[in-house]
Design a protein around this motif. Structure first.
Motif, PDB file in Angstrom:
ATOM      1  N   GLU A 104      28.900  25.540 -45.772  1.00 60.34           N
ATOM      2  CA  GLU A 104      30.244  25.644 -45.188  1.00 60.34           C
ATOM      3  C   GLU A 104      31.156  26.467 -46.106  1.00 60.34           C
ATOM      4  N   GLY A 105      32.204  26.990 -45.493  1.00 59.52           N
ATOM      5  CA  GLY A 105      33.243  27.651 -46.274  1.00 59.52           C
ATOM      6  C   GLY A 105      32.987  29.110 -46.599  1.00 59.52           C
ATOM      7  N   THR A 110      31.563  31.627 -38.057  1.00 61.14           N
ATOM      8  CA  THR A 110      32.504  32.522 -37.364  1.00 61.14           C
ATOM      9  C   THR A 110      31.836  33.870 -37.103  1.00 61.14           C
ATOM     10  N   ASN A 137      38.076  17.125 -34.904  1.00 59.06           N
ATOM     11  CA  ASN A 137      37.147  17.976 -35.654  1.00 59.06           C
ATOM     12  C   ASN A 137      37.872  19.257 -36.073  1.00 59.06           C
TER      13      ASN A 137
HETATM   14  C1  LIG Z   1      32.046  23.301 -37.627  1.00 58.17           C
HETATM   15  C2  LIG Z   1      31.396  23.931 -38.868  1.00 58.17           C
HETATM   16  C3  LIG Z   1      30.173  24.729 -38.448  1.00 58.17           C
HETATM   17  C4  LIG Z   1      32.441  24.857 -39.526  1.00 58.17           C
HETATM   18  O1  LIG Z   1      31.903  25.343 -40.737  1.00 58.17           O
HETATM   19  P1  LIG Z   1      32.775  26.356 -41.606  1.00 58.17           P
HETATM   20  O2  LIG Z   1      31.986  26.761 -42.764  1.00 58.17           O
HETATM   21  O3  LIG Z   1      34.139  25.781 -41.810  1.00 58.17           O
HETATM   22  O4  LIG Z   1      32.942  27.589 -40.604  1.00 58.17           O
HETATM   23  P2  LIG Z   1      32.649  29.129 -40.954  1.00 58.17           P
HETATM   24  O5  LIG Z   1      31.230  29.298 -41.292  1.00 58.17           O
HETATM   25  O6  LIG Z   1      33.200  29.903 -39.836  1.00 58.17           O
HETATM   26  O7  LIG Z   1      33.483  29.335 -42.281  1.00 58.17           O
HETATM   27  C5  LIG Z   1      34.904  29.190 -42.298  1.00 58.17           C
HETATM   28  C6  LIG Z   1      35.306  28.839 -43.702  1.00 58.17           C
HETATM   29  O8  LIG Z   1      34.869  29.883 -44.571  1.00 58.17           O
HETATM   30  C7  LIG Z   1      36.004  30.571 -45.107  1.00 58.17           C
HETATM   31  N1  LIG Z   1      35.677  31.996 -45.071  1.00 58.17           N
HETATM   32  C8  LIG Z   1      35.284  32.692 -46.169  1.00 58.17           C
HETATM   33  N2  LIG Z   1      35.027  33.956 -45.808  1.00 58.17           N
HETATM   34  C9  LIG Z   1      35.251  34.052 -44.473  1.00 58.17           C
HETATM   35  C10 LIG Z   1      35.161  35.114 -43.549  1.00 58.17           C
HETATM   36  N3  LIG Z   1      34.800  36.343 -43.917  1.00 58.17           N
HETATM   37  N4  LIG Z   1      35.427  34.859 -42.251  1.00 58.17           N
HETATM   38  C11 LIG Z   1      35.805  33.642 -41.849  1.00 58.17           C
HETATM   39  N5  LIG Z   1      35.921  32.591 -42.703  1.00 58.17           N
HETATM   40  C12 LIG Z   1      35.654  32.805 -44.001  1.00 58.17           C
HETATM   41  C13 LIG Z   1      37.165  30.160 -44.235  1.00 58.17           C
HETATM   42  O9  LIG Z   1      38.389  30.216 -44.934  1.00 58.17           O
HETATM   43  C14 LIG Z   1      36.778  28.743 -43.890  1.00 58.17           C
HETATM   44  O10 LIG Z   1      36.949  27.888 -44.997  1.00 58.17           O
HETATM   45  P3  LIG Z   1      38.146  26.801 -45.037  1.00 58.17           P
HETATM   46  O11 LIG Z   1      37.872  25.820 -43.930  1.00 58.17           O
HETATM   47  O12 LIG Z   1      38.008  26.207 -46.388  1.00 58.17           O
HETATM   48  O13 LIG Z   1      39.397  27.595 -44.807  1.00 58.17           O
HETATM   49  C15 LIG Z   1      30.969  22.845 -39.899  1.00 58.17           C
HETATM   50  O14 LIG Z   1      32.103  22.184 -40.385  1.00 58.17           O
HETATM   51  C16 LIG Z   1      29.997  21.815 -39.322  1.00 58.17           C
HETATM   52  O15 LIG Z   1      28.805  22.056 -39.238  1.00 58.17           O
HETATM   53  N6  LIG Z   1      30.544  20.650 -38.904  1.00 58.17           N
HETATM   54  C17 LIG Z   1      29.677  19.597 -38.369  1.00 58.17           C
HETATM   55  C18 LIG Z   1      29.088  19.986 -37.021  1.00 58.17           C
HETATM   56  C19 LIG Z   1      30.146  20.408 -36.026  1.00 58.17           C
HETATM   57  O16 LIG Z   1      31.267  19.950 -36.070  1.00 58.17           O
HETATM   58  N7  LIG Z   1      29.769  21.318 -35.120  1.00 58.17           N
HETATM   59  C20 LIG Z   1      30.672  21.783 -34.082  1.00 58.17           C
HETATM   60  C21 LIG Z   1      30.625  20.855 -32.937  1.00 58.17           C
HETATM   61  S1  LIG Z   1      31.891  21.281 -31.733  1.00 58.17           S
END
Ligand SMILES: CC(C)(COP(=O)(O)OP(=O)(O)OC[C@H]1O[C@@H](n2cnc3c(N)ncnc32)[C@H](O)[C@@H]1OP(=O)(O)O)[C@@H](O)C(=O)NCCC(=O)NCCS
Length: 181
Positions: A104-105, A110, A137
């Motif tokens: 994550e992060g 995305t 969420n």
């Molecule tokens: C939902 C989930 C996939 C989101 O993961 P995530 O890593 O936050 O999402 P992304 O991969 O898009 O990354 C975004 C994060 O990376 C950061 N980031 C770094 N470089 C980035 C870039 N070039 N573009 C976008 N985001 C970037 C963002 O700031 C964000 O971090 P932050 O939340 O600390 O601000 C994850 O939390 C998860 O698996 N949750 C459990 C399962 C779930 O909820 N699934 C969805 C069901 S509806």
């Protein structure tokens, strides 16, 4: 082979039944963190359970009704994105995702979802893509927002989990609104 690069060390590939062991290992690393937020049927147990989930998606893919993609980072399956559903007839699809905590992060989901949306609108003629998530969420809703989706509504107490009921959000983006960054 058949991979879309997401970053210099991560790529998106189809996730197929022959990946059952890798998928089971990925689920072992994230089962508890994803369980509250994804459909119960997705959180398989063991290699056989993982293979059953992958086979279900492979069969749905053959019917052009769903699709599953994995995200590999440094050669390890760390999560993925999917068309939970896809209907050429109605032009509506739903996208979902999951990641193990260590991945994550980094913007991987995305980026991966942008590839799916581009394909859905650009190649498959979809009219509308949806994103359903539990209303609490925040990380999932943040992905929908980064994708340029609009929060279209909340369905109250529609998400049963662990003896309680939670509100769900529906986000959406139309083909006329989609522009890949
Ligand atoms: C939902 C989930 C996939 C989101 O993961 P995530 O890593 O936050 O999402 P992304 O991969 O898009 O990354 C975004 C994060 O990376 C950061 N980031 C770094 N470089 C980035 C870039 N070039 N573009 C976008 N985001 C970037 C963002 O700031 C964000 O971090 P932050 O939340 O600390 O601000 C994850 O939390 C998860 O698996 N949750 C459990 C399962 C779930 O909820 N699934 C969805 C069901 S509806």
């Amino acid at each position: 082979m058949f991979a879309i690069p997401l970053t210099e060390n991560a790529e998106l590939r189809t996730l197929d039944p022959w990946h059952a062991e890798e998928f089971a290992a990925n689920l072992d690393r994230c089962r508890e963190s994803i369980r509250p937020w994804v459909g119960a049927a997705f959180v398989a147990e063991g290699v056989d359970g993982a293979r059953a989930t992958l086979t279900r998606y492979a069969e749905a893919r053959a019917k052009d009704a769903a699709r599953l993609y994995g995200i590999w980072r440094d050669g390890t399956l760390v999560g993925g994105v999917l068309f939970v559903s896809l209907s050429v007839k109605t032009g509506v699809c739903e996208i979902g995702c999951w990641l193990e905590p260590a991945a994550e992060g980094n913007g991987l989901v995305t980026r991966a979802c942008r590839e799916l949306l581009d394909w859905a609108f650009g190649e498959r003629g979809m009219h509308r893509a949806e994103w359903h998530c539990r209303a609490d969420n925040a990380k999932s809703a943040a992905v929908a927002e980064r994708l340029g989706m609009t929060l279209e509504g909340t369905t109250r107490e529609s998400w049963p989990f662990d003896g309680a009921r939670y509100d769900s959000q529906i986000w959406g983006v139309l083909t006329s609104e989609w522009k890949k960054p």
